[in-house]
Write a protein that holds these residues in place. Sequence first.
Motif, PDB file in Angstrom:
ATOM      1  N   PHE A 126      -1.394 -16.270 -26.746  1.00 13.86           N
ATOM      2  CA  PHE A 126      -0.721 -16.978 -25.546  1.00 13.86           C
ATOM      3  C   PHE A 126      -1.845 -16.812 -24.508  1.00 13.86           C
ATOM      4  CE2 PHE A 126       3.202 -15.713 -27.732  1.00 13.86           C
ATOM      5  CZ  PHE A 126       3.602 -16.866 -27.767  1.00 13.86           C
ATOM      6  N   GLY A 127      -3.083 -16.020 -24.699  1.00 11.82           N
ATOM      7  CA  GLY A 127      -4.066 -15.767 -23.624  1.00 11.82           C
ATOM      8  C   GLY A 127      -3.897 -14.659 -22.866  1.00 11.82           C
ATOM      9  N   THR A 128      -2.956 -13.936 -23.212  1.00 12.06           N
ATOM     10  CA  THR A 128      -2.517 -12.536 -22.482  1.00 12.06           C
ATOM     11  C   THR A 128      -3.283 -11.385 -23.304  1.00 12.06           C
ATOM     12  OG1 THR A 128      -0.650 -12.261 -23.702  1.00 12.06           O
ATOM     13  CG2 THR A 128      -0.318 -13.314 -21.742  1.00 12.06           C
ATOM     14  N   VAL A 129      -3.439 -10.139 -22.425  1.00 14.66           N
ATOM     15  CA  VAL A 129      -4.162  -9.005 -22.887  1.00 14.66           C
ATOM     16  C   VAL A 129      -2.991  -8.174 -23.167  1.00 14.66           C
ATOM     17  CG1 VAL A 129      -5.861  -7.430 -22.345  1.00 14.66           C
ATOM     18  CG2 VAL A 129      -6.238  -9.684 -21.711  1.00 14.66           C
ATOM     19  N   VAL A 130      -3.194  -7.301 -24.137  1.00 16.81           N
ATOM     20  CA  VAL A 130      -1.880  -6.273 -24.572  1.00 16.81           C
ATOM     21  C   VAL A 130      -2.584  -5.138 -24.881  1.00 16.81           C
ATOM     22  CG1 VAL A 130      -0.049  -5.807 -25.963  1.00 16.81           C
ATOM     23  CG2 VAL A 130      -0.375  -8.186 -25.154  1.00 16.81           C
ATOM     24  N   VAL A 131      -1.831  -3.941 -24.570  1.00 19.26           N
ATOM     25  CA  VAL A 131      -2.414  -2.650 -25.306  1.00 19.26           C
ATOM     26  C   VAL A 131      -1.289  -2.369 -26.262  1.00 19.26           C
ATOM     27  CG1 VAL A 131      -2.661  -0.404 -24.669  1.00 19.26           C
ATOM     28  CG2 VAL A 131      -3.097  -1.910 -22.731  1.00 19.26           C
ATOM     29  N   GLN A 132      -1.885  -1.937 -27.615  1.00 20.91           N
ATOM     30  CA  GLN A 132      -1.233  -1.119 -28.562  1.00 20.91           C
ATOM     31  C   GLN A 132      -1.218   0.041 -28.489  1.00 20.91           C
ATOM     32  OE1 GLN A 132      -1.822  -4.072 -32.296  1.00 20.91           O
ATOM     33  NE2 GLN A 132      -3.775  -3.716 -31.363  1.00 20.91           N
ATOM     34  N   GLU A 133       0.008   0.701 -28.135  1.00 21.97           N
ATOM     35  CA  GLU A 133       0.096   2.209 -27.849  1.00 21.97           C
ATOM     36  C   GLU A 133       0.059   2.999 -28.971  1.00 21.97           C
ATOM     37  OE1 GLU A 133       4.644   3.154 -27.136  1.00 21.97           O
ATOM     38  OE2 GLU A 133       4.163   1.414 -25.788  1.00 21.97           O
ATOM     39  N   ASP A 134       0.111   2.366 -30.033  1.00 21.13           N
ATOM     40  CA  ASP A 134       0.027   3.283 -31.239  1.00 21.13           C
ATOM     41  C   ASP A 134      -1.242   3.247 -31.869  1.00 21.13           C
ATOM     42  OD1 ASP A 134       0.292   0.554 -31.753  1.00 21.13           O
ATOM     43  OD2 ASP A 134       1.057   0.829 -33.923  1.00 21.13           O
ATOM     44  N   ILE A 135      -2.023   2.647 -31.275  1.00 24.89           N
ATOM     45  CA  ILE A 135      -3.559   2.531 -31.470  1.00 24.89           C
ATOM     46  C   ILE A 135      -4.427   3.023 -30.463  1.00 24.89           C
ATOM     47  CG2 ILE A 135      -5.546   1.061 -32.172  1.00 24.89           C
ATOM     48  CD1 ILE A 135      -3.833  -0.773 -33.486  1.00 24.89           C
ATOM     49  N   CYS A 136      -4.145   3.327 -29.263  1.00 23.92           N
ATOM     50  CA  CYS A 136      -4.803   3.869 -28.209  1.00 23.92           C
ATOM     51  C   CYS A 136      -4.930   5.122 -28.453  1.00 23.92           C
ATOM     52  CB  CYS A 136      -3.893   3.578 -26.802  1.00 23.92           C
ATOM     53  SG  CYS A 136      -4.761   4.456 -25.420  1.00 23.92           S
ATOM     54  N   ASN A 137      -5.998   5.798 -28.400  1.00 21.97           N
ATOM     55  CA  ASN A 137      -6.759   7.227 -28.702  1.00 21.97           C
ATOM     56  C   ASN A 137      -6.780   7.933 -27.285  1.00 21.97           C
ATOM     57  OD1 ASN A 137      -9.017   6.096 -27.645  1.00 21.97           O
ATOM     58  ND2 ASN A 137     -10.316   6.767 -29.280  1.00 21.97           N
ATOM     59  N   GLY A 138      -6.550   7.038 -26.187  1.00 17.82           N
ATOM     60  CA  GLY A 138      -6.544   7.978 -25.069  1.00 17.82           C
ATOM     61  C   GLY A 138      -8.153   8.122 -24.342  1.00 17.82           C
ATOM     62  N   CYS A 139      -9.042   7.238 -24.875  1.00 15.17           N
ATOM     63  CA  CYS A 139     -10.411   7.661 -24.491  1.00 15.17           C
ATOM     64  C   CYS A 139     -10.595   7.407 -22.974  1.00 15.17           C
ATOM     65  CB  CYS A 139     -11.460   6.833 -25.272  1.00 15.17           C
ATOM     66  SG  CYS A 139     -11.198   5.061 -24.898  1.00 15.17           S
ATOM     67  N   GLY A 140      -9.650   6.581 -22.410  1.00 14.35           N
ATOM     68  CA  GLY A 140      -9.836   6.336 -21.016  1.00 14.35           C
ATOM     69  C   GLY A 140     -11.061   5.097 -20.633  1.00 14.35           C
ATOM     70  N   TYR A 141     -11.744   4.463 -21.407  1.00 12.72           N
ATOM     71  CA  TYR A 141     -12.649   3.553 -21.178  1.00 12.72           C
ATOM     72  C   TYR A 141     -12.218   2.553 -20.176  1.00 12.72           C
ATOM     73  CZ  TYR A 141     -15.604   6.143 -24.437  1.00 12.72           C
ATOM     74  OH  TYR A 141     -16.216   7.311 -25.385  1.00 12.72           O
ATOM     75  N   CYS A 142     -11.103   2.013 -20.589  1.00 10.75           N
ATOM     76  CA  CYS A 142     -10.644   0.775 -20.112  1.00 10.75           C
ATOM     77  C   CYS A 142     -10.177   0.980 -18.700  1.00 10.75           C
ATOM     78  CB  CYS A 142      -9.376   0.333 -20.868  1.00 10.75           C
ATOM     79  SG  CYS A 142      -8.096   1.569 -20.837  1.00 10.75           S
ATOM     80  N   VAL A 143      -9.899   2.283 -18.040  1.00  7.31           N
ATOM     81  CA  VAL A 143      -9.751   2.654 -16.933  1.00  7.31           C
ATOM     82  C   VAL A 143     -10.491   2.152 -15.792  1.00  7.31           C
ATOM     83  CG1 VAL A 143      -8.881   4.258 -15.162  1.00  7.31           C
ATOM     84  CG2 VAL A 143      -7.899   4.095 -17.584  1.00  7.31           C
ATOM     85  N   PRO A 144     -11.484   2.806 -15.749  1.00 10.89           N
ATOM     86  CA  PRO A 144     -12.757   2.358 -14.918  1.00 10.89           C
ATOM     87  C   PRO A 144     -13.330   0.749 -15.139  1.00 10.89           C
ATOM     88  CG  PRO A 144     -13.768   3.630 -16.451  1.00 10.89           C
ATOM     89  CD  PRO A 144     -11.967   3.678 -16.763  1.00 10.89           C
ATOM     90  N   ALA A 145     -12.974   0.338 -16.266  1.00 11.73           N
ATOM     91  CA  ALA A 145     -13.394  -1.001 -16.486  1.00 11.73           C
ATOM     92  C   ALA A 145     -12.789  -2.010 -15.778  1.00 11.73           C
ATOM     93  CB  ALA A 145     -13.462  -1.478 -18.216  1.00 11.73           C
ATOM     94  N   CYS A 146     -11.557  -2.061 -15.500  1.00 12.56           N
ATOM     95  CA  CYS A 146     -10.812  -2.841 -14.808  1.00 12.56           C
ATOM     96  C   CYS A 146     -11.069  -3.043 -13.594  1.00 12.56           C
ATOM     97  CB  CYS A 146      -9.212  -2.543 -15.059  1.00 12.56           C
ATOM     98  SG  CYS A 146      -8.007  -3.843 -14.043  1.00 12.56           S
ATOM     99  N   PRO A 147     -11.577  -4.260 -12.985  1.00  9.61           N
ATOM    100  CA  PRO A 147     -11.855  -4.573 -11.774  1.00  9.61           C
ATOM    101  C   PRO A 147     -10.691  -4.369 -10.706  1.00  9.61           C
ATOM    102  CG  PRO A 147     -11.853  -6.539 -12.938  1.00  9.61           C
ATOM    103  CD  PRO A 147     -11.520  -5.462 -13.915  1.00  9.61           C
ATOM    104  N   TYR A 148      -9.649  -4.597 -11.046  1.00  9.46           N
ATOM    105  CA  TYR A 148      -8.344  -4.436 -10.298  1.00  9.46           C
ATOM    106  C   TYR A 148      -7.637  -3.204 -10.054  1.00  9.46           C
ATOM    107  CZ  TYR A 148      -8.545  -9.752 -10.492  1.00  9.46           C
ATOM    108  OH  TYR A 148      -9.224 -10.905 -10.363  1.00  9.46           O
ATOM    109  N   GLY A 149      -7.986  -2.129 -10.954  1.00 13.24           N
ATOM    110  CA  GLY A 149      -7.515  -0.934 -11.098  1.00 13.24           C
ATOM    111  C   GLY A 149      -6.107  -0.915 -11.488  1.00 13.24           C
ATOM    112  N   VAL A 150      -6.016  -1.738 -12.598  1.00 17.83           N
ATOM    113  CA  VAL A 150      -4.585  -1.841 -13.000  1.00 17.83           C
ATOM    114  C   VAL A 150      -4.041  -0.936 -14.010  1.00 17.83           C
ATOM    115  CG1 VAL A 150      -2.985  -3.484 -14.621  1.00 17.83           C
ATOM    116  CG2 VAL A 150      -4.489  -4.336 -12.478  1.00 17.83           C
ATOM    117  N   ILE A 151      -5.018  -0.658 -15.053  1.00 15.23           N
ATOM    118  CA  ILE A 151      -4.693   0.283 -16.176  1.00 15.23           C
ATOM    119  C   ILE A 151      -4.678   1.691 -15.655  1.00 15.23           C
ATOM    120  CG2 ILE A 151      -5.397   0.766 -18.426  1.00 15.23           C
ATOM    121  CD1 ILE A 151      -6.749  -1.761 -18.877  1.00 15.23           C
TER     122      ILE A 151
END
Length: 326
Positions: free
Chosen positions: A163-188
């Motif tokens: 559908f063009g959306t972006v989803v996090v699969q919580e069972d695969i996330c390893n908690g590295c946190g790289y996505c947090v500063p990558a988001c320009p809106y500070g969402v994650i």
Amino acid sequence: MTDRHLLSGVEPDPARDAGHPEPPPRVGFFTDTSVCIGCKACEVACKEWNAIPEDGLSLTGMSYDNTQGLGASTWRHVAFIEQQTPAPDGRTQLPLLGGGSEPPSGAPGLSRPAPPEAGSEGPGAAGGTGELRWLMSSDVCKHCTHAACLDVCPTGSLFRTEFGTVVVQEDICNGCGYCVPACPYGVIEQRPSDGRAFKCTMCYDRLGAGQEPACAKACPTESIQFGPLDELRERAALRVDQLHAAGVDGARLYGHEPDDGVGGDGAFFLLLDEPEVYGLPPNPVVTTRDLPAMWKHAGAAALSLAGGFALSFALPALLRRKSTRR
């Protein structure tokens, strides 16, 4: 991907670019803040459907806002923004989506005279022209066309849906946190209990069953509208024209342009003031836009370094061979 679409002049299709061969029309959110009443029904519906932990009932000092902002346990956040503004023309009337009638007293975006304060000066003072208005807005993940969080995720936990959306699969996330500063809106945000990242999924499970997201379903004023993104953009443009015709000159769209810094948002907004007033960046840019050039320069530097090492080992041997020939 970005350069190819810019050169061709064709709007990106993120689902197809992600490998979905025949995706359905891209869907998204259009949030019309001019009719948001701050009821927080969207926050409650989101938490109930997605089983998100509660935020507590402690006073935050931010008006009636106990959630304060988007985060790992707040995927929809209703902001209460109190403004003291001059309003020489009296109260501003905002037409409803259905046409001509005035919203009820107390609706956000309506300006009303602020009560005079003894000994005060400036807007809101006795004899002044200041007025108090509340701007309310239900914020959410933008589901960017060019999503930096996808670029930096090393495990594939973040993925692009059909559908063009972006989803996090919580069972695969390893908690590295790289996505947090990558988001320009500070969402994650990472959840403190286990370090995993969470954000809005646009109710991916409901979309697969042909249902609209829980927040849009619960919104009583149609401030949150869900549907095909192209249709929402057309509807939003008409709404802005309607507000401008009613004298609401501050009405503007945010995140709807496909050629902005993130390729356009899958969740965009009608605002009544500058984006900064709502805590939104005025010119968001995908934070990984320079990655290709950086890798190119890094490759060139690595080749130069390897060549230097090879030369440092080969040169003494050549000199020794040349001296033995003499």
